[in-house]
Design an enzyme around this catalytic site. Structure first.
Site, PDB file in Angstrom:
ATOM      1  CG  ASP A   8      -0.317   0.100   2.530  1.00 22.62           C
ATOM      2  OD1 ASP A   8       0.935   0.161   2.574  1.00 22.62           O
ATOM      3  OD2 ASP A   8      -1.025   0.146   3.544  1.00 22.62           O
ATOM      4  CB  CYS A  66       0.787  -2.703   4.769  1.00 21.51           C
ATOM      5  SG  CYS A  66       0.598  -3.915   6.088  1.00 21.51           S
ATOM      6  CB  THR A  68       1.682  -3.188  11.045  1.00 26.44           C
ATOM      7  OG1 THR A  68       0.514  -3.613  10.307  1.00 26.44           O
ATOM      8  CG2 THR A  68       1.397  -1.866  11.755  1.00 26.44           C
ATOM      9  N   GLY A  71      -2.024  -6.002   8.376  1.00 26.11           N
ATOM     10  CA  GLY A  71      -3.179  -5.969   7.471  1.00 26.11           C
ATOM     11  C   GLY A  71      -2.962  -6.840   6.248  1.00 26.11           C
ATOM     12  NE  ARG A 110       3.308   3.927   8.449  1.00 26.36           N
ATOM     13  CZ  ARG A 110       2.052   4.148   8.088  1.00 26.36           C
ATOM     14  NH1 ARG A 110       1.057   3.577   8.734  1.00 26.36           N
ATOM     15  NH2 ARG A 110       1.785   4.957   7.075  1.00 26.36           N
ATOM     16  NE  ARG A 134       8.926 -31.424  14.426  1.00 28.29           N
ATOM     17  CZ  ARG A 134      10.163 -31.549  13.980  1.00 28.29           C
ATOM     18  NH1 ARG A 134      10.538 -32.633  13.310  1.00 28.29           N
ATOM     19  NH2 ARG A 134      11.063 -30.608  14.220  1.00 28.29           N
ATOM     20  CG  HIS A 135       7.976 -29.150  10.135  1.00 28.99           C
ATOM     21  ND1 HIS A 135       7.566 -28.450  11.244  1.00 28.99           N
ATOM     22  CD2 HIS A 135       9.294 -29.429  10.333  1.00 28.99           C
ATOM     23  CE1 HIS A 135       8.584 -28.298  12.071  1.00 28.99           C
ATOM     24  NE2 HIS A 135       9.650 -28.891  11.543  1.00 28.99           N
ATOM     25  NE  ARG A 138       3.250 -30.182  14.275  1.00 28.53           N
ATOM     26  CZ  ARG A 138       4.393 -30.328  14.929  1.00 28.53           C
ATOM     27  NH1 ARG A 138       5.449 -29.591  14.621  1.00 28.53           N
ATOM     28  NH2 ARG A 138       4.495 -31.215  15.902  1.00 28.53           N
TER      29      ARG A 138
HETATM   30  C1  RB5 Z   1      -1.897   2.461   6.675  1.00 29.83           C
HETATM   31  O1  RB5 Z   1      -1.883   3.642   7.427  1.00 29.83           O
HETATM   32  C2  RB5 Z   1      -1.723   1.252   7.590  1.00 29.83           C
HETATM   33  O2  RB5 Z   1      -2.872   1.046   8.348  1.00 29.83           O
HETATM   34  C3  RB5 Z   1      -1.389   0.035   6.782  1.00 29.83           C
HETATM   35  O3  RB5 Z   1      -0.239   0.276   6.028  1.00 29.83           O
HETATM   36  C4  RB5 Z   1      -1.090  -1.250   7.538  1.00 29.83           C
HETATM   37  O4  RB5 Z   1      -0.178  -1.014   8.572  1.00 29.83           O
HETATM   38  C5  RB5 Z   1      -2.235  -2.043   7.991  1.00 29.83           C
HETATM   39  O5  RB5 Z   1      -2.087  -3.149   8.539  1.00 29.83           O
END
Ligand code: RB5
Length: 146
Positions: A8, A66, A68, A71, A110, A134-135, A138
């Site tokens: 994104d 993205c 984090t 998402g 981030r 085992r892997h 699973r």
């Molecule tokens: C965008 O601001 C942020 O929410 C997105 O990049 C991501 O971190 C969502 O999981």
């Protein structure tokens, strides 16, 4: 090897750096967007990349970035056949391949520095999908969910 990549706006710069890194290694990378860093919705790109990996056998791996990585991993895991793993350490980079047979890996711009992300990708690519029963059992159970 052919990799599908998407992001994104938050992951846009990392996407370019990852593409360059992989192409220098001779790996084919197809970019499924976005084409600029204007605000965009991560599920849109997670869906495109995850569907490529799940439906087109020519794609070996998906990479999604993205802010984090959360998402992207949640969204990609909605697609049947996808095992998306959020990677933030060297240990999780290796485990995602060896234990979980991840076919999509996600990163947070981030959360991790770009130099770390490139190292995590190298670790993932150099590791092997474990053949231990085992892997495999699973992974099969994961794929049977849903
Ligand atoms: C965008 O601001 C942020 O929410 C997105 O990049 C991501 O971190 C969502 O999981």
């Amino acid at each position: 090897m052919r990799i599908a990549i998407g992001s994104d706006h938050a992951g846009y710069e990392f996407k370019d750096a990852i593409k360059s890194h992989l192409r220098e290694k001779g790996i084919e990378v197809l970019d499924f967007g976005p084409n600029n860093d204007e605000a965009s919705d991560y599920p849109d790109y997670a869906k495109i990349v995850a569907e490529k990996v799940s439906q087109d056998p020519e794609y070996d791996l998906g990479i999604l970035i993205c802010g984090t990585g959360i998402g992207m991993s949640i969204a990609a895991n909605k697609v049947k056949g996808i095992r998306a793993a959020l990677i933030s350490t060297k240990f999780t980079a290796e485990s995602a391949k060896v234990h979980n047979h991840a076919n999509v890996i996600t990163f947070g711009s981030r959360v991790s520095k770009i130099e770390e992300v490139l190292e995590f990708i190298d670790i993932f690519l150099e590791a092997d999908y474990s053949e231990e029963s085992r892997h495999k059992r699973r992974v099969k159970k994961m794929d049977e969910i849903g």
